[in-house]
Motif scaffolding. Structure first.
Motif, PDB file in Angstrom:
ATOM      1  N   ALA A   1     -22.921  33.530  23.419  1.00 36.67           N
ATOM      2  CA  ALA A   1     -23.832  34.485  24.708  1.00 36.67           C
ATOM      3  C   ALA A   1     -23.086  35.093  25.513  1.00 36.67           C
ATOM      4  N   ILE A   2     -21.662  34.079  25.948  1.00 31.37           N
ATOM      5  CA  ILE A   2     -20.654  34.918  26.763  1.00 31.37           C
ATOM      6  C   ILE A   2     -19.382  35.577  26.101  1.00 31.37           C
ATOM      7  N   GLU A   3     -19.887  34.980  24.622  1.00 32.72           N
ATOM      8  CA  GLU A   3     -18.407  35.152  23.808  1.00 32.72           C
ATOM      9  C   GLU A   3     -17.383  34.006  24.314  1.00 32.72           C
ATOM     10  N   ASP A   4     -17.723  33.065  24.550  1.00 32.17           N
ATOM     11  CA  ASP A   4     -16.915  31.796  25.139  1.00 32.17           C
ATOM     12  C   ASP A   4     -16.532  31.339  23.642  1.00 32.17           C
ATOM     13  N   TYR A   5     -15.873  31.515  22.804  1.00 27.62           N
ATOM     14  CA  TYR A   5     -15.509  30.939  22.005  1.00 27.62           C
ATOM     15  C   TYR A   5     -14.771  29.828  20.983  1.00 27.62           C
ATOM     16  N   ASP A   6     -13.838  29.602  22.564  1.00 31.12           N
ATOM     17  CA  ASP A   6     -13.203  28.163  22.919  1.00 31.12           C
ATOM     18  C   ASP A   6     -13.969  27.115  23.351  1.00 31.12           C
ATOM     19  N   VAL A   7     -15.157  27.583  24.238  1.00 27.21           N
ATOM     20  CA  VAL A   7     -16.009  26.633  24.033  1.00 27.21           C
ATOM     21  C   VAL A   7     -17.258  26.399  23.216  1.00 27.21           C
ATOM     22  N   VAL A   8     -16.989  27.093  22.470  1.00 27.48           N
ATOM     23  CA  VAL A   8     -17.904  26.793  20.733  1.00 27.48           C
ATOM     24  C   VAL A   8     -17.348  25.651  19.893  1.00 27.48           C
TER      25      VAL A   8
ATOM     26  N   ASP B   1     -14.861  38.194  14.187  1.00 36.00           N
ATOM     27  CA  ASP B   1     -14.558  36.937  15.089  1.00 36.00           C
ATOM     28  C   ASP B   1     -15.111  35.864  14.085  1.00 36.00           C
ATOM     29  N   LEU B   2     -15.539  35.992  12.521  1.00 35.91           N
ATOM     30  CA  LEU B   2     -15.763  34.503  11.528  1.00 35.91           C
ATOM     31  C   LEU B   2     -14.144  34.287  10.558  1.00 35.91           C
ATOM     32  N   GLN B   3     -14.443  35.037  10.456  1.00 34.07           N
ATOM     33  CA  GLN B   3     -12.552  35.108  10.040  1.00 34.07           C
ATOM     34  C   GLN B   3     -11.757  34.847  10.138  1.00 34.07           C
TER      35      GLN B   3
ATOM     36  N   ARG C   1     -11.647  32.903  13.014  1.00 37.13           N
ATOM     37  CA  ARG C   1     -12.024  31.813  14.054  1.00 37.13           C
ATOM     38  C   ARG C   1     -12.314  30.210  12.678  1.00 37.13           C
ATOM     39  N   PRO C   2     -11.775  30.323  11.633  1.00 36.97           N
ATOM     40  CA  PRO C   2     -12.044  29.777  10.360  1.00 36.97           C
ATOM     41  C   PRO C   2     -13.414  28.318  10.293  1.00 36.97           C
ATOM     42  N   LEU C   3     -13.461  27.186  11.335  1.00 41.50           N
ATOM     43  CA  LEU C   3     -13.945  26.369  11.707  1.00 41.50           C
ATOM     44  C   LEU C   3     -15.131  27.884  12.021  1.00 41.50           C
ATOM     45  N   LEU C   4     -15.325  28.542  12.748  1.00 41.49           N
ATOM     46  CA  LEU C   4     -16.526  28.941  12.736  1.00 41.49           C
ATOM     47  C   LEU C   4     -16.999  29.105  11.788  1.00 41.49           C
ATOM     48  N   GLY C   5     -16.807  29.961  11.001  1.00 41.50           N
ATOM     49  CA  GLY C   5     -17.166  30.586  10.102  1.00 41.50           C
ATOM     50  C   GLY C   5     -17.357  29.734   9.010  1.00 41.50           C
ATOM     51  N   PHE C   6     -16.456  28.369   9.148  1.00 45.78           N
ATOM     52  CA  PHE C   6     -16.911  27.792   7.754  1.00 45.78           C
ATOM     53  C   PHE C   6     -18.227  26.552   8.440  1.00 45.78           C
ATOM     54  N   VAL C   7     -18.275  27.023   9.307  1.00 46.86           N
ATOM     55  CA  VAL C   7     -20.188  26.881   9.298  1.00 46.86           C
ATOM     56  C   VAL C   7     -21.060  27.268  10.364  1.00 46.86           C
ATOM     57  N   TYR C   8     -20.875  28.930   9.622  1.00 48.77           N
ATOM     58  CA  TYR C   8     -21.936  29.375   9.388  1.00 48.77           C
ATOM     59  C   TYR C   8     -22.296  29.420   8.185  1.00 48.77           C
ATOM     60  N   GLY C   9     -20.951  29.661   7.245  1.00 49.36           N
ATOM     61  CA  GLY C   9     -21.258  29.655   5.526  1.00 49.36           C
ATOM     62  C   GLY C   9     -22.303  28.087   5.151  1.00 49.36           C
ATOM     63  N   LEU C  10     -21.120  27.458   5.720  1.00 53.74           N
ATOM     64  CA  LEU C  10     -22.061  25.815   5.654  1.00 53.74           C
ATOM     65  C   LEU C  10     -23.861  26.659   6.148  1.00 53.74           C
TER      66      LEU C  10
ATOM     67  N   VAL D   1     -13.888  32.312   3.591  1.00 54.55           N
ATOM     68  CA  VAL D   1     -13.259  31.974   5.340  1.00 54.55           C
ATOM     69  C   VAL D   1     -11.783  30.957   4.662  1.00 54.55           C
ATOM     70  N   LEU D   2     -12.242  30.562   3.275  1.00 56.93           N
ATOM     71  CA  LEU D   2     -10.936  29.497   3.227  1.00 56.93           C
ATOM     72  C   LEU D   2      -9.379  30.419   2.913  1.00 56.93           C
ATOM     73  N   ARG D   3      -9.507  31.466   2.273  1.00 55.78           N
ATOM     74  CA  ARG D   3      -8.968  32.335   1.810  1.00 55.78           C
ATOM     75  C   ARG D   3      -8.065  32.654   3.753  1.00 55.78           C
ATOM     76  N   VAL D   4      -8.916  32.990   4.433  1.00 55.60           N
ATOM     77  CA  VAL D   4      -8.000  33.263   5.884  1.00 55.60           C
ATOM     78  C   VAL D   4      -7.519  32.079   6.316  1.00 55.60           C
ATOM     79  N   ALA D   5      -7.607  30.850   6.347  1.00 55.70           N
ATOM     80  CA  ALA D   5      -7.790  29.525   6.746  1.00 55.70           C
ATOM     81  C   ALA D   5      -6.864  28.954   6.020  1.00 55.70           C
ATOM     82  N   HIS D   6      -6.275  29.465   4.217  1.00 51.20           N
ATOM     83  CA  HIS D   6      -4.902  28.911   3.888  1.00 51.20           C
ATOM     84  C   HIS D   6      -3.902  30.098   4.129  1.00 51.20           C
ATOM     85  N   GLY D   7      -3.744  31.424   4.361  1.00 45.19           N
ATOM     86  CA  GLY D   7      -3.509  31.793   4.486  1.00 45.19           C
ATOM     87  C   GLY D   7      -2.344  31.542   6.259  1.00 45.19           C
ATOM     88  N   ARG D   8      -3.071  31.413   6.452  1.00 43.35           N
ATOM     89  CA  ARG D   8      -3.455  30.669   8.570  1.00 43.35           C
ATOM     90  C   ARG D   8      -3.139  29.047   8.554  1.00 43.35           C
ATOM     91  N   LYS D   9      -2.696  28.155   7.668  1.00 46.15           N
ATOM     92  CA  LYS D   9      -3.231  26.889   7.742  1.00 46.15           C
ATOM     93  C   LYS D   9      -1.950  26.299   8.820  1.00 46.15           C
TER      94      LYS D   9
END
Length: 541
Positions: free
Chosen positions: A42-49, A79-81, A83-92, A111-119
């Motif tokens: 709600a407050i867009e604090d994605y680090d906490v998420v 935003d999801l891409q 933060r790959p971990l966040l995007g992966f949760v959404y996909g699952l 998400v994986l394409r982005v994650a592999h590019g930024r691994k």
């Protein structure tokens, strides 16, 4: 496949709610964390998420995917891409919806394409969680071999975590458990066992509640492979008070229950085996472990002397699984038990067809074909297939069956120094592996000879407490073709000329005529065309 991701000890994924109060067991309920994630979004604090996801990864996905999907669905794709971990949760979170798996796969691949590019930019924890979940996703989509690289990368990432990093992840044992399961379904059994052992080692010794999945899988895999001693040791750990009957009966306890059932079947105790099978609280029509369950249920019916029930139950389950049940992989994994059932029904030709059509190559295939050849009296084929199986490499179960079959074949001639040595070897394998079923998977007349051979080398104790008769129905040897007749029949496919067959086989025309008459009599036909048709139907060509 399961109707939701198979990601938690004690978790079930039957979308129809058959399990009632078992659906979200206490150890997976994390509503407070869901609320914290909601507040942070709600407050867009994605680090906490992200911190909250790392701490409760598997519990959140297993028990709260619906809430997570609602919380994350309005976030911009960027935003999801990012933060790959966040995007992966959404996909699952979409995977549990029966008609949305393609959408889930699309999100995950993006998400994986982005994650592999930024691994190299991602934290080690995120890399481990993403690669582990990637391997699980491929497994649940029925393509486990595509997830091998991901599984290995996840293990490397987990192994490389520092103690401080490990403290940030709440479910490392469960992560190893799911990676190990993915290795197992990809056919990399040794990697699976090693990964599962690592997972159990990560559990807290004083309260290893999240290590149960590893113990369960280890027990079941060893039992299926015929190492009953190891299976029994892990099953004993699974009975410990550290874990609950809920865990032992739910998704994560499936392989434990299968291990207990197989341990009982090696004692020919079908009542105990049935109790463990009945204790599993899940839907056989949706659980990803359905093939292993089907195999153990079929063995239970066979040991109870009910092969007709075994094949009927197996066929019904395969039909309910639809396209998955008809897949090449499912047919391959079920071919062995189908072959044994057909032999128990007295139909070696149907067994031969099932093995040739579905089992393919490999050590187990050679052992199964050797058994059919033994029933048909084709001793040269038995010995040839046995030798090929040794070269291919065998599990303890297949080795016990191979030795029993080869000893039975050699004893049809006469006991010798070689048969005595083979009897000693068989006794040693059965003793150390804890198996006995292998002895009753040969014709009854062979079983009696094997009993005597074991007694002759001072190991009559091995055959104590096994049934007096084989599980296989008696086959009339006089109705089967000899190896020479089979060769003649093969030549008749290409020519109707007796003279041509005789020339090809370097024998007289009178010899071929005699063999053709015998072939017609055994197949119940009066002409070449019908002989070929019947032979094809029986899998003789």
């Amino acid at each position: 496949m399961e109707s939701t991701p198979a990601l938690g000890d004690g978790q079930t994924s039957d979308a129809r709610g058959r399990e009632g109060s078992f659906r979200n067991p206490p150890e997976l309920a994390v509503p407070a964390t869901v609320q914290e994630i909601s507040d942070a979004v709600a407050i867009e604090d994605y680090d906490v998420v992200m911190d909250l996801l790392r701490a409760e990864w598997f519990a959140l996905i297993a028990a709260h995917s619906d809430e997570l999907r609602e919380l994350l669905r309005d976030l911009p794709p960027a935003d999801l891409q990012s933060r790959p971990l966040l995007g992966f949760v959404y996909g699952l979170s979409f995977f549990g919806l029966p008609h949305h798996r393609l959408r889930s796969a699309r999100i995950l691949l993006s998400v994986l394409r982005v994650a592999h590019g930024r691994k190299h930019e991602l934290p080690a924890i995120d890399r481990a969680l993403i690669r582990a979940s990637e391997a699980v996703a491929y497994r649940l989509l029925g393509r486990p071999r595509l997830g091998i690289r991901s599984a290995r990368a996840a293990v490397r990432a987990l192994d490389g975590l520092s103690d401080d990093q490990r403290a940030e992840v709440g479910d490392i044992p469960r992560i190893y458990s799911q990676i190990g399961t993915s290795f197992y379904y990809a056919g990399n059994v040794e990697e699976a066992l090693g990964t599962l052992a690592k997972g159990y080692a990560e559990a807290a010794p004083e309260h290893p509640h999240n290590g149960f999945g590893n113990i369960s899988m280890l027990a079941g895999i060893h039992a299926l492979r015929g190492d009953m001693g190891s299976a029994a040791r892990y099953a004993e750990l699974a009975r410990d008070d550290h874990w609950t009957d809920v865990q032992r009966s739910m998704y994560s306890g499936t392989f434990y229950r299968l291990a207990e059932a197989l341990i009982a079947l090696e004692r020919f105790d079908t009542a105990t085996a049935r109790e463990h099978l009945a204790s599993m609280v899940h839907d056989r029509d949706t659980i990803e472990f359905w093939v292993e369950i089907a195999i153990v249920e079929a063995w239970t019916e066979l040991v109870d002397g009910r092969p007709g029930e075994a094949i009927a139950r197996l066929d019904a389950l395969v039909a309910r699984r639809g396209a998955e049940g008809r897949s090449v992989d499912a047919r391959h994994r079920l071919a062995g038990i189908r072959g044994v059932i057909h032999l128990a029904l007295g139909d070696p030709h149907a067994a031969s067809v099932a093995l040739r059509r579905d089992l393919g190559l490999g050590a187990d295939a050679h052992v199964q074909r050797a058994r059919v050849a033994l029933v048909l009296g084709r001793i040269d084929t038995v010995l040839s297939e046995s030798r090929r199986a040794v070269v291919a490499g065998l599990s303890a179960r297949s080795e016990a069956e191979r030795l029993t079959i080869e000893l039975a074949a050699l004893l049809r001639a006469a006991p010798s120094t070689r048969t005595a040595g083979l009897a000693r070897q068989l006794a040693a394998v059965l003793e150390h592996s804890g198996q006995r079923l292998a002895l009753v998977l040969i014709p009854s007349s062979d079983l009696e000879r094997v009993r005597r051979a074991l007694a002759d080398v001072g190991r009559d104790d091995i055959a104590q407490n096994i049934p007096a008769r084989s599980l296989l129905l008696h086959w009339e040897d006089e109705a089967s073709l000899t190896e020479r007749e089979a060769v003649v029949l093969g030549e008749l496919v290409h020519t109707s000329s007796i003279k041509a067959v005789a020339s090809a086989l370097f024998v007289s025309s009178n010899t071929v005529k005699s063999q053709v008459r015998s072939i017609y009599r055994k197949l119940g036909v009066t002409n070449r065309e019908d002989a070929i048709a019947v032979a094809r139907g029986r899998g003789l060509l």
